[in-house]
Scaffold this active site. Structure first.
Site, PDB file in Angstrom:
ATOM      1  N   SER A  67       0.857  -1.191   0.000  1.00 11.46           N
ATOM      2  CA  SER A  67       0.000   0.000   0.000  1.00 11.46           C
ATOM      3  C   SER A  67       0.886   1.232   0.000  1.00 11.46           C
ATOM      4  O   SER A  67       2.110   1.128  -0.018  1.00 11.46           O
ATOM      5  CB  SER A  67      -0.882   0.004   1.254  1.00 11.46           C
ATOM      6  OG  SER A  67      -0.056   0.256   2.371  1.00 11.46           O
ATOM      7  N   LYS A  68       0.230   2.380   0.056  1.00 10.30           N
ATOM      8  CA  LYS A  68       0.983   3.643   0.021  1.00 10.30           C
ATOM      9  C   LYS A  68       2.019   3.741   1.136  1.00 10.30           C
ATOM     10  O   LYS A  68       3.002   4.454   1.014  1.00 10.30           O
ATOM     11  CB  LYS A  68       0.009   4.810   0.117  1.00 10.30           C
ATOM     12  CG  LYS A  68      -0.796   4.962  -1.165  1.00 10.30           C
ATOM     13  CD  LYS A  68      -1.189   6.413  -1.398  1.00 10.30           C
ATOM     14  CE  LYS A  68      -1.904   6.560  -2.720  1.00 10.30           C
ATOM     15  NZ  LYS A  68      -3.317   6.832  -2.597  1.00 10.30           N
ATOM     16  N   ARG A  69       1.761   3.033   2.238  1.00  9.11           N
ATOM     17  CA  ARG A  69       2.728   3.060   3.344  1.00  9.11           C
ATOM     18  C   ARG A  69       4.107   2.601   2.891  1.00  9.11           C
ATOM     19  O   ARG A  69       5.118   2.969   3.460  1.00  9.11           O
ATOM     20  CB  ARG A  69       2.270   2.119   4.473  1.00  9.11           C
ATOM     21  CG  ARG A  69       1.268   2.725   5.419  1.00  9.11           C
ATOM     22  CD  ARG A  69       0.943   1.776   6.542  1.00  9.11           C
ATOM     23  NE  ARG A  69       0.585   0.440   6.055  1.00  9.11           N
ATOM     24  CZ  ARG A  69       1.310  -0.645   6.223  1.00  9.11           C
ATOM     25  NH1 ARG A  69       2.438  -0.588   6.897  1.00  9.11           N
ATOM     26  NH2 ARG A  69       0.902  -1.799   5.748  1.00  9.11           N
TER      27      ARG A  69
END
Ligand code: GLU
Length: 510
Positions: free
Chosen positions: A262-264
């Site tokens: 994910s964007k993390r």
């Protein structure tokens, strides 16, 4: 039968690499099998869908080399290919399912549904629709509707286990008790996701549904729908047979910490990789290896070889880990393969933004840049690094360089000053240092200073480039020299001027 597959993105955001991999596997399968690859835009979520995301994702797919045979822009025999343009079709089949008794009107309000959900959760049960409206007769339901009551349409889930064969996960079976009657069409008239997908897959004659494994739990509902639709009386020969397609659910892509990518984990959109200078063939090659292995240890697969080698049966059910270093490794390979002409055209916008080129780039400046790329390409992971790496040609700041410990140490070595003096003597005639001449200069310096190896090269490099490391010196210096004689938007200092500044900086320091 010709295999027909689809990529069915929802235009609610940028194309994520996980979805790009789904598109790629569909494309590879279709091309491998001589089948049809179609693009269907699933934009029934009117609030979140945006036309700009649709445009962007089409651009991204084309960039990656995934051209579709049928789609919203190209058309095709089973269009329209945008769900928002198919409402009438969804409604027509929903009404037929109601007439056949396989679907029913549901009058439950969102509040009632939420109350049921809360009490199920409170008693430790998996929430599912209670079936409250199942028993309302069709006549009564129609009467209530005609009086203005809002109703959604739900499918009657049958009383037997729902099964399908998954090409990746094997045969799967779900007991019907855990599955509540799903909504087909909301009271607003908007079709629910599972319903629109099934209608479209059948009408578009999809033979293989290849998608992310986050859709496994949707599949039993879709299986029940296929079953209900196949029991409808067939009205014409052009209607589909509602045969269940084959399913292949692709494993999740995880980040290096083994949680869902994910964007993390940093930027994950295709657009990001594209703008950072990952080449499409590198990304396609990399994405193909996320969950697919060819069965030997080959890792370099240009698109035609991917198409030839790809097999759905070799797709793993285990989650794949996204490894940026490997993507960069592949990109390095393809950057070298691509050749300087193509890379230069791709790099011009970034070089222009850095103030290094003006457009059009042609003539001697273009030829010079092609030589620069030949020198710098092997050191690049991503094209976006090029302006940074090219800085060594354009920027020269001896004061800053002399302040660095690394430089200080190198110049404190015995013989280093002699190298600088001999270098000055060798270049002070201001003749251009071509490749041939650079060798002569070095020989001259070597003789006069009695230095060799690191003791020779290090001070020369520092004096002429301001840096203790960098690309191959005998190629870099002639390029700096040639560049200093060109009309470039940012002027390059020649070796002689560099040495003048360097000696001044040395003097000022002592
Ligand atoms: N529109 C769905 C998504 O973007 C895909 C549906 C499907 O492949 O069946 O996740």
């Amino acid at each position: 039968m010709t295999p027909r597959v689809r990529f069915a993105p929802s235009p609610t955001g940028e194309l994520h690499v996980g979805n790009a991999r789904t598109a790629l596997f569909n494309f590879l399968f279709a091309r491998q099998q001589g089948g049809v690859f179609l693009l269907r835009i699933e934009d029934t979520d009117v609030e979140r869908s945006e036309a700009r995301f649709e445009t962007q994702l089409m651009e991204d797919l084309r960039w990656l080399g995934l051209n579709w045979d049928e789609g919203p822009d190209t058309g095709g025999p089973f269009g329209p290919y945008r769900q928002s343009e198919r409402s009438e079709i969804y409604l027509r089949y929903a009404n037929r399912l109601i007439d056949a008794g396989s679907a029913y009107f549901c009058f439950c309000s969102p509040q009632e549904i939420e109350k049921d959900r809360q009490s199920a959760l409170a008693s430790g049960q998996q929430p599912k629709y209670s079936g409250r409206c199942r028993a309302i007769s069709l006549d009564t339901a129609r009467e209530r509707k005609s009086k203005g009551e809002l109703a959604s349409i739900r499918l009657r889930i049958p009383d037997h286990p729902l099964r399908f064969d998954d090409l990746v996960h094997g045969p799967l079976e779900f007991p019907s008790e855990v599955i509540g009657d799903p909504i087909l069409v909301r009271s607003t008239g908007i079709p629910a996701f599972n319903y629109a997908v099934v209608i479209d897959d059948a009408l578009m004659r999809i033979t293989h549904v290849i998608r992310g494994d986050d859709h496994i739990s949707n599949t039993p509902r879709q299986v029940a729908l296929f079953e209900a639709l196949s029991a409808l009386p067939r009205l014409s020969d052009s209607e589909p047979d509602w045969k269940l397609p084959l399913f292949a659910h692709l494993s999740t892509i995880l980040g290096p910490d083994h949680t869902r990518l994910s964007k993390r984990h940093g930027a994950t959109s295709l657009g990001h990789f594209r703008s950072s200078g990952i080449l499409p063939e590198a990304l396609a090659n990399y994405l193909a290896l996320l969950g697919w292995a060819p069965g030997d240890n080959r890792e370099i697969f240009p698109m035609p070889e991917l198409i030839e080698a790809f097999r759905l049966s070799q797709v793993s059910r285990n989650p794949a880990i996204f490894d940026l270093d490997k993507l960069r490794w592949l990109n390095r390979h393809y950057l070298k393969e691509a050749g300087p002409e193509r890379i230069l055209n791709l790099a011009i916008p970034a070089l222009r933004d850095a103030g290094f080129v003006t457009e059009p780039l042609d003539g001697a400046a273009r030829t010079w840049w092609l030589d620069v790329l030949n020198l710098l390409l092997p050191s690049l992971d991503e094209l976006s690094q090029l302006p940074g790496h090219a800085r060594i040609l354009f920027e020269y700041d001896p004061k800053a360089s002399l302040a660095l410990d690394e430089t200080k140490h190198a110049l404190a070595e015995p013989g280093a000053r002699e190298v600088i003096d001999a270098l000055w003597a060798a270049v002070s005639d201001n003749a251009e240092i071509t490749s041939g001449r650079f060798k002569e200069v070095l020989d001259q310096v070597k003789k006069a200073s009695r230095q060799k190896g690191k003791g020779l090269f290090h001070p020369v490099r520092i004096a002429l480039t301001g840096s203790a490391s960098g690309p191959q010196l005998d190629r870099l210096i002639p390029l700096i020299e040639a560049g200093s004689r060109l009309q470039l938007p940012k002027a390059i200092k020649c070796s002689r001027n560099r040495l003048i500044e360097f000696r001044e900086a040395l003097l000022a320091q002592s």
